[in-house]
Design an enzyme around this catalytic site. Structure first.
Site, PDB file in Angstrom:
ATOM      1  NE  ARG A 127      -5.868 -41.370  61.973  1.00 21.93           N
ATOM      2  CZ  ARG A 127      -6.962 -41.916  61.438  1.00 21.93           C
ATOM      3  NH1 ARG A 127      -6.929 -42.370  60.202  1.00 21.93           N
ATOM      4  NH2 ARG A 127      -8.089 -42.006  62.134  1.00 21.93           N
ATOM      5  CE  LYS A 170       0.358 -25.879  61.792  1.00 20.48           C
ATOM      6  NZ  LYS A 170       0.668 -26.898  60.802  1.00 20.48           N
ATOM      7  CE  LYS A 202       5.498 -25.324  60.509  1.00 17.15           C
ATOM      8  NZ  LYS A 202       5.188 -26.608  61.099  1.00 17.15           N
TER       9      LYS A 202
HETATM   10  C1  5MM Z   1       2.391 -31.881  59.053  1.00 22.27           C
HETATM   11  O1  5MM Z   1       1.638 -31.126  58.113  1.00 22.27           O
HETATM   12  C2  5MM Z   1       0.845 -30.103  58.691  1.00 22.27           C
HETATM   13  C3  5MM Z   1      -0.607 -30.342  58.527  1.00 22.27           C
HETATM   14  O2  5MM Z   1      -1.039 -30.154  57.230  1.00 22.27           O
HETATM   15  P1  5MM Z   1      -2.611 -30.375  56.880  1.00 22.27           P
HETATM   16  O3  5MM Z   1      -3.422 -29.494  57.772  1.00 22.27           O
HETATM   17  O4  5MM Z   1      -2.663 -29.940  55.443  1.00 22.27           O
HETATM   18  O5  5MM Z   1      -2.909 -31.806  57.062  1.00 22.27           O
HETATM   19  C4  5MM Z   1       1.315 -28.749  58.166  1.00 22.27           C
HETATM   20  O6  5MM Z   1       0.544 -27.677  58.628  1.00 22.27           O
HETATM   21  C5  5MM Z   1       2.702 -28.572  58.624  1.00 22.27           C
HETATM   22  O7  5MM Z   1       2.714 -28.382  60.014  1.00 22.27           O
HETATM   23  C6  5MM Z   1       3.417 -27.400  57.988  1.00 22.27           C
HETATM   24  O8  5MM Z   1       2.955 -27.065  56.724  1.00 22.27           O
HETATM   25  C7  5MM Z   1       4.868 -27.744  57.868  1.00 22.27           C
HETATM   26  O9  5MM Z   1       4.995 -29.013  57.291  1.00 22.27           O
HETATM   27  P2  5MM Z   1       6.081 -29.269  56.182  1.00 22.27           P
HETATM   28  O10 5MM Z   1       5.787 -30.653  55.690  1.00 22.27           O
HETATM   29  O11 5MM Z   1       5.869 -28.208  55.142  1.00 22.27           O
HETATM   30  O12 5MM Z   1       7.405 -29.130  56.900  1.00 22.27           O
END
Ligand code: 5MM
Length: 341
Positions: free
Chosen positions: A45, A136, A221
């Site tokens: 990672r 966020k 966002k």
């Molecule tokens: C990168 O993905 C973020 C983390 O998701 P998990 O908490 O489910 O692991 C996610 O919050 C992301 O920041 C947003 O949904 C935007 O990501 P996408 O892939 O939709 O652009």
């Protein structure tokens, strides 16, 4: 750089730059690594994220900040440099995901509520010391009309939690990114997405106002207004742009400096084309840019595939997508530019 919330928020969304959402929790990054056949170890990672953070062109010209996961904000690169320092050295701002994920909402089958408020004041103080200047929190609103999802209770509870989170962030000197994601996974049409997104954003700004959150020091966002993946419908970028901007004009105060979209499962190029179409029909009262996770990283993950020998290829793929989205944030992207990859 300035520590004023308004200045940090403006830097996040300004100049055609956008955010890299690299805050995948352990479960999500494992799913992404499974696809490319890479074991999800702490070192892998670290190597993967270090590869992106050391992409000089992307990080200095196109990326304003990076949303990190708790593990990553504390992690050091292979040479011992904190990953946060690599991000800062490129002129980008480190941020942190502080929610604890979406959990089932008791009494409302199919709805979720995002948790993580307990102890948040203390965690924010810790993250500030580690270098985070924005945070966020993602609320998840699904659409399934056969089950009455989302309920008004789900929209209200999530908006309230987002407002409490945002107020705590500002108290800590951290810009809150407020992410109310209306999922595009369902079978709904674009107008249903518009209606649910409108109800969600109206409630969100009610709650932010009631919580005395200073909107100039926030970034929204959101999802774009788009048909659900299971609907079988594909919207043109012009349709997405028209309905998305109509939604924001009806719900998002002009005091908000910028809107940084999530990609939500759109293909890489689709997310770029839609962002570009949104900016082409401007000018708008807010900056409109990207905060993509999957749509910025999918190509880089594939090119890298866990091999040190693929580092340059991974960085090239990441830089290309960041460049394309930078152009889209300025309304200057063209499909032909994709061929230059
Ligand atoms: C990168 O993905 C973020 C983390 O998701 P998990 O908490 O489910 O692991 C996610 O919050 C992301 O920041 C947003 O949904 C935007 O990501 P996408 O892939 O939709 O652009």
């Amino acid at each position: 750089m300035s520590e004023r919330l308004e200045d940090i928020a403006a830097a996040i969304v300004g100049g055609g730059k956008g955010l890299l959402a690299a805050d995948e929790s352990s479960g999500t990054i494992k799913k992404r690594f499974d696809v490319i056949g890479v074991e999800s170890t702490a070192d892998n990672r670290r190597d993967y994220r270090e590869m992106m953070f050391r992409s000089k062109e992307a990080m200095t010209k196109y990326i304003s900040g990076v949303i990190l996961y708790d593990e990553t904000i504390r992690q050091k690169a292979a040479d011992g440099t904190p990953l946060v320092d690599i991000i800062k050295a490129a002129g980008a701002i480190p941020g942190i995901k502080v929610d604890a994920g979406a959990k089932a909402l008791a009494g409302f089958a199919g709805d979720t509520i995002t948790e993580g408020l307990d102890g948040l004041r203390e965690r924010l103080a810790d993250y500030y010391k580690l270098g985070a200047r924005f945070a966020k929190w993602r609320a998840v609103i699904d659409i399934d009309s056969t089950k009455g999802v989302p309920s008004a209770t789900s929209i209200g509870s999530n908006a309230h939690a987002l407002a409490r989170y945002a107020a705590l962030c500002q108290e800590a000197g951290i810009v809150p990114i407020v992410e109310p994601e209306v999922l595009m996974d369902g079978a709904h049409d674009i107008d249903t997405c518009y209606a649910v997104s409108k109800a969600t954003l109206l409630k969100l700004y009610d709650e932010l106002y009631a919580a005395r959150v200073v909107l100039e020091g926030t970034v929204l966002k959101p999802n774009m207004v788009i048909s659900g993946k299971k609907s079988g419908k594909t919207d043109s970028p012009e349709q997405v742009a028209e309905k998305t901007i109509k939604l924001f004009r009806e719900t998002v105060p002009v005091a908000v400096p910028g809107i940084a979209f999530l990609s939500g499962g759109q293909d890489d190029e689709e997310a770029t084309a839609n962002l570009n179409a949104i900016n082409v029909i401007g000018p708008h009262p807010w900056k409109l840019t990207f905060s993509y996770g999957r749509a910025l990283q999918a190509a880089a993950q594939k090119a890298w595939s866990g091999k040190a020998s693929n580092l340059a290829a991974g960085q090239a793929a990441f830089t290309h997508r960041a460049h394309m989205n930078h152009l889209a944030a300025l309304g200057k992207w063209k499909p032909a530019l994709e061929q230059a990859a």
